[in-house]
Design an enzyme around this catalytic site. Structure first.
Site, PDB file in Angstrom:
ATOM      1  N   ASP A  76      16.900  -6.220  87.389  1.00  0.00           N
ATOM      2  CA  ASP A  76      18.011  -5.268  87.469  1.00  0.00           C
ATOM      3  C   ASP A  76      19.347  -5.950  87.162  1.00  0.00           C
ATOM      4  O   ASP A  76      19.518  -7.139  87.423  1.00  0.00           O
ATOM      5  CB  ASP A  76      18.044  -4.639  88.866  1.00  0.00           C
ATOM      6  CG  ASP A  76      18.888  -3.374  88.902  1.00  0.00           C
ATOM      7  OD1 ASP A  76      19.093  -2.758  87.839  1.00  0.00           O
ATOM      8  OD2 ASP A  76      19.354  -3.015  89.992  1.00  0.00           O
ATOM      9  N   TRP A  92      25.826  -6.477  83.589  1.00  0.00           N
ATOM     10  CA  TRP A  92      26.062  -7.768  82.915  1.00  0.00           C
ATOM     11  C   TRP A  92      26.795  -7.542  81.594  1.00  0.00           C
ATOM     12  O   TRP A  92      27.743  -8.257  81.263  1.00  0.00           O
ATOM     13  CB  TRP A  92      24.712  -8.441  82.679  1.00  0.00           C
ATOM     14  CG  TRP A  92      24.777  -9.788  82.029  1.00  0.00           C
ATOM     15  CD1 TRP A  92      24.880 -11.007  82.655  1.00  0.00           C
ATOM     16  CD2 TRP A  92      24.710 -10.071  80.614  1.00  0.00           C
ATOM     17  NE1 TRP A  92      24.898 -12.013  81.720  1.00  0.00           N
ATOM     18  CE2 TRP A  92      24.793 -11.475  80.458  1.00  0.00           C
ATOM     19  CE3 TRP A  92      24.603  -9.277  79.472  1.00  0.00           C
ATOM     20  CZ2 TRP A  92      24.753 -12.099  79.216  1.00  0.00           C
ATOM     21  CZ3 TRP A  92      24.566  -9.896  78.226  1.00  0.00           C
ATOM     22  CH2 TRP A  92      24.644 -11.292  78.109  1.00  0.00           C
ATOM     23  N   ARG A  98      25.756  -1.235  77.204  1.00  0.00           N
ATOM     24  CA  ARG A  98      24.632  -1.574  78.080  1.00  0.00           C
ATOM     25  C   ARG A  98      23.433  -2.125  77.305  1.00  0.00           C
ATOM     26  O   ARG A  98      22.712  -2.993  77.788  1.00  0.00           O
ATOM     27  CB  ARG A  98      24.210  -0.332  78.891  1.00  0.00           C
ATOM     28  CG  ARG A  98      25.262   0.146  79.884  1.00  0.00           C
ATOM     29  CD  ARG A  98      24.823   1.438  80.559  1.00  0.00           C
ATOM     30  NE  ARG A  98      23.525   1.279  81.190  1.00  0.00           N
ATOM     31  CZ  ARG A  98      23.351   0.776  82.416  1.00  0.00           C
ATOM     32  NH1 ARG A  98      24.372   0.409  83.142  1.00  0.00           N
ATOM     33  NH2 ARG A  98      22.127   0.660  82.907  1.00  0.00           N
ATOM     34  N   HIS A 146      20.452  -5.208  77.763  1.00  0.00           N
ATOM     35  CA  HIS A 146      18.985  -5.107  77.715  1.00  0.00           C
ATOM     36  C   HIS A 146      18.419  -6.146  76.745  1.00  0.00           C
ATOM     37  O   HIS A 146      17.358  -6.707  76.984  1.00  0.00           O
ATOM     38  CB  HIS A 146      18.554  -3.697  77.317  1.00  0.00           C
ATOM     39  CG  HIS A 146      18.883  -2.674  78.368  1.00  0.00           C
ATOM     40  ND1 HIS A 146      18.542  -2.835  79.691  1.00  0.00           N
ATOM     41  CD2 HIS A 146      19.552  -1.489  78.302  1.00  0.00           C
ATOM     42  CE1 HIS A 146      18.980  -1.798  80.393  1.00  0.00           C
ATOM     43  NE2 HIS A 146      19.601  -0.970  79.571  1.00  0.00           N
ATOM     44  N   GLU A 205      11.887   7.114  86.642  1.00  0.00           N
ATOM     45  CA  GLU A 205      13.215   7.713  86.814  1.00  0.00           C
ATOM     46  C   GLU A 205      14.185   7.299  85.703  1.00  0.00           C
ATOM     47  O   GLU A 205      15.252   7.908  85.548  1.00  0.00           O
ATOM     48  CB  GLU A 205      13.805   7.321  88.179  1.00  0.00           C
ATOM     49  CG  GLU A 205      13.147   8.000  89.369  1.00  0.00           C
ATOM     50  CD  GLU A 205      11.747   7.486  89.680  1.00  0.00           C
ATOM     51  OE1 GLU A 205      11.510   6.273  89.536  1.00  0.00           O
ATOM     52  OE2 GLU A 205      10.865   8.307  90.045  1.00  0.00           O
ATOM     53  N   ASN A 206      13.849   6.247  84.966  1.00  0.00           N
ATOM     54  CA  ASN A 206      14.787   5.733  83.958  1.00  0.00           C
ATOM     55  C   ASN A 206      14.952   6.660  82.745  1.00  0.00           C
ATOM     56  O   ASN A 206      15.876   6.479  81.942  1.00  0.00           O
ATOM     57  CB  ASN A 206      14.393   4.325  83.497  1.00  0.00           C
ATOM     58  CG  ASN A 206      14.636   3.234  84.536  1.00  0.00           C
ATOM     59  OD1 ASN A 206      13.921   2.246  84.619  1.00  0.00           O
ATOM     60  ND2 ASN A 206      15.661   3.415  85.369  1.00  0.00           N
ATOM     61  N   SER A 249      13.275   0.754  94.717  1.00  0.00           N
ATOM     62  CA  SER A 249      13.359   1.733  93.625  1.00  0.00           C
ATOM     63  C   SER A 249      11.980   2.161  93.105  1.00  0.00           C
ATOM     64  O   SER A 249      11.725   2.132  91.896  1.00  0.00           O
ATOM     65  CB  SER A 249      14.222   1.193  92.472  1.00  0.00           C
ATOM     66  OG  SER A 249      15.517   0.881  92.916  1.00  0.00           O
ATOM     67  N   GLU A 255       6.691 -10.644 100.481  1.00  0.00           N
ATOM     68  CA  GLU A 255       7.981 -11.208 100.864  1.00  0.00           C
ATOM     69  C   GLU A 255       9.010 -10.702  99.859  1.00  0.00           C
ATOM     70  O   GLU A 255       8.736 -10.675  98.652  1.00  0.00           O
ATOM     71  CB  GLU A 255       7.935 -12.742 100.838  1.00  0.00           C
ATOM     72  CG  GLU A 255       7.042 -13.344 101.891  1.00  0.00           C
ATOM     73  CD  GLU A 255       7.481 -13.006 103.318  1.00  0.00           C
ATOM     74  OE1 GLU A 255       8.705 -12.928 103.557  1.00  0.00           O
ATOM     75  OE2 GLU A 255       6.610 -12.814 104.181  1.00  0.00           O
TER      76      GLU A 255
HETATM   77  C1  IPE Z   1      14.801  -0.346  88.875  1.00  0.00           C
HETATM   78  O1  IPE Z   1      16.134  -0.457  88.508  1.00  0.00           O
HETATM   79  C2  IPE Z   1      13.942  -0.112  87.677  1.00  0.00           C
HETATM   80  C3  IPE Z   1      13.764  -1.260  86.802  1.00  0.00           C
HETATM   81  C4  IPE Z   1      14.192  -2.473  87.034  1.00  0.00           C
HETATM   82  C5  IPE Z   1      12.993  -1.008  85.603  1.00  0.00           C
HETATM   83  P1  IPE Z   1      17.106   0.810  88.489  1.00  0.00           P
HETATM   84  O2  IPE Z   1      18.419   0.307  88.012  1.00  0.00           O
HETATM   85  O3  IPE Z   1      16.501   1.916  87.729  1.00  0.00           O
HETATM   86  O4  IPE Z   1      17.143   1.205  90.021  1.00  0.00           O
HETATM   87  P2  IPE Z   1      18.241   1.995  90.849  1.00  0.00           P
HETATM   88  O5  IPE Z   1      18.631   3.201  90.050  1.00  0.00           O
HETATM   89  O6  IPE Z   1      19.397   1.066  91.035  1.00  0.00           O
HETATM   90  O7  IPE Z   1      17.579   2.306  92.151  1.00  0.00           O
HETATM   91  C1  IPE Z   2      17.750  -3.221  83.874  1.00  0.00           C
HETATM   92  O1  IPE Z   2      18.948  -3.130  84.523  1.00  0.00           O
HETATM   93  C2  IPE Z   2      16.703  -2.328  84.445  1.00  0.00           C
HETATM   94  C3  IPE Z   2      16.143  -1.309  83.514  1.00  0.00           C
HETATM   95  C4  IPE Z   2      15.986  -0.100  83.906  1.00  0.00           C
HETATM   96  C5  IPE Z   2      15.736  -1.670  82.163  1.00  0.00           C
HETATM   97  P1  IPE Z   2      19.840  -1.821  84.539  1.00  0.00           P
HETATM   98  O2  IPE Z   2      19.836  -1.180  83.200  1.00  0.00           O
HETATM   99  O3  IPE Z   2      19.423  -0.950  85.664  1.00  0.00           O
HETATM  100  O4  IPE Z   2      21.271  -2.453  84.798  1.00  0.00           O
HETATM  101  P2  IPE Z   2      22.334  -1.971  85.868  1.00  0.00           P
HETATM  102  O5  IPE Z   2      21.628  -1.955  87.188  1.00  0.00           O
HETATM  103  O6  IPE Z   2      22.792  -0.619  85.449  1.00  0.00           O
HETATM  104  O7  IPE Z   2      23.392  -3.012  85.805  1.00  0.00           O
HETATM  105 MG    MG Z   3      19.919  -0.889  87.638  1.00  0.00          MG
END
Ligand code: IPE
Ligand code: IPE
Ligand code: MG
Length: 240
Positions: free
Chosen positions: A27, A32, A40, A44, A74-75, A196, A207
């Site tokens: 995450d 970043w 964004r 990635h 959910e993504n 998540s 852990e």
């Molecule tokens: C969890 O990260 C999913 C992945 C790392 C693929 P998210 O960024 O989707 O989680 P939330 O929205 O902060 O809970």
């Molecule tokens: C990567 O981080 C996780 C994926 C879902 C690919 P994020 O895209 O959730 O990055 P943040 O949390 O918005 O910074």
């Molecule tokens: Mg995230």
């Protein structure tokens, strides 16, 4: 037991059977990138490099099973442009993954529901799984994965198969992770202290390790720190 020698002035990393499976919630890619004034998607791309590097590093230090959370159920709520960018990166990874994983003796498994993906992409996933199946280490990629959906799917399948009440073992046989032990250690980057919807069943006794570092900033030394923290903990599994 595996002993991984670091530089002469650093302590070696010793991995034994207590730590067979590490899972990463990768995450912080978006934040970043934003911090650098970049879109964004840029995060990635940086994150996918780190994913390649760290999954290899975990194998090198003697971890048998590595799982990464690449895309959750959910993504899909994200802007189409971002979803497309993530899928393109995954496809790029898959094109080279077979060669990399053969050299590293790792089988690839996908955890999650592949049905929304294109036929071409699914064929690539299947080919990657099939042609890496003889290898000994495991790399699990959670893709369109949701822990609750996984449990419901497993329960329904197990119930139909059995035609009656099911046990924990029955359910576990139908989870996406039936080929490997549950994670001993779950590492989440990006400063959020939650799972998540990741490995809801399998994480019962894992852990948990959280770091504020964004995923693209993760390096070998950060994995070492999580491993050392793991070995400093006492797992009791409900005992004394
Ligand atoms: C969890 O990260 C999913 C992945 C790392 C693929 P998210 O960024 O989707 O989680 P939330 O929205 O902060 O809970
Ligand atoms: C990567 O981080 C996780 C994926 C879902 C690919 P994020 O895209 O959730 O990055 P943040 O949390 O918005 O910074
Ligand atoms: Mg995230």
């Amino acid at each position: 037991m595996s002993i991984f020698k670091k530089k002469p002035n650093e302590e070696a990393i010793v991995i034994d059977d207590r730590l067979q499976h590490i899972a990463f919630i990768m995450d912080g890619n978006g934040r970043w990138a934003r911090r650098r004034g970049m879109p964004r998607e840029y995060g990635h791309r940086a994150g996918s490099k780190v994913f390649r590097d760290l999954s290899i590093y975990c194998g090198d230090i003697g971890i048998k099973v590595v799982t990464v959370y690449a895309f959750s159920t959910e993504n899909w709520k994200r802007p189409q442009k971002e979803v497309d960018a993530i899928m393109t990166l995954l496809e790029e990874f898959l094109f080279e993954a077979l060669e990399t994983m053969k050299a590293r003796d790792a089988q690839i498994h996908f955890l999650g529901d592949p049905s929304p993906f294109s036929e071409k992409f699914r064929a690539l996933m299947e080919k990657t799984e099939r042609e890496s199946a003889e290898n000994h280490r495991v790399l699990n990629i959670a893709l369109n994965y949701g822990g609750r959906a996984e449990i419901i799917r497993a329960a329904n399948t197990a119930f139909t198969e059995k035609g009656g009440e099911i046990s924990e073992d029955d359910l576990e046989r139908h989870l996406y992770t039936s080929h490997c032990p549950p994670p001993d250690l779950i590492v989440r980057t990006g400063g959020e202290y939650r799972l998540s919807n990741f490995l809801m069943w399998q994480s019962a006794y894992s852990e948990l390790y959280f770091t504020d570092k964004y995923w693209p900033d993760m390096r070998h030394a950060d994995v070492d720190a999580a491993v050392r923290e793991f070995y400093s903990r006492q797992r009791r599994f409900g005992g004394v």
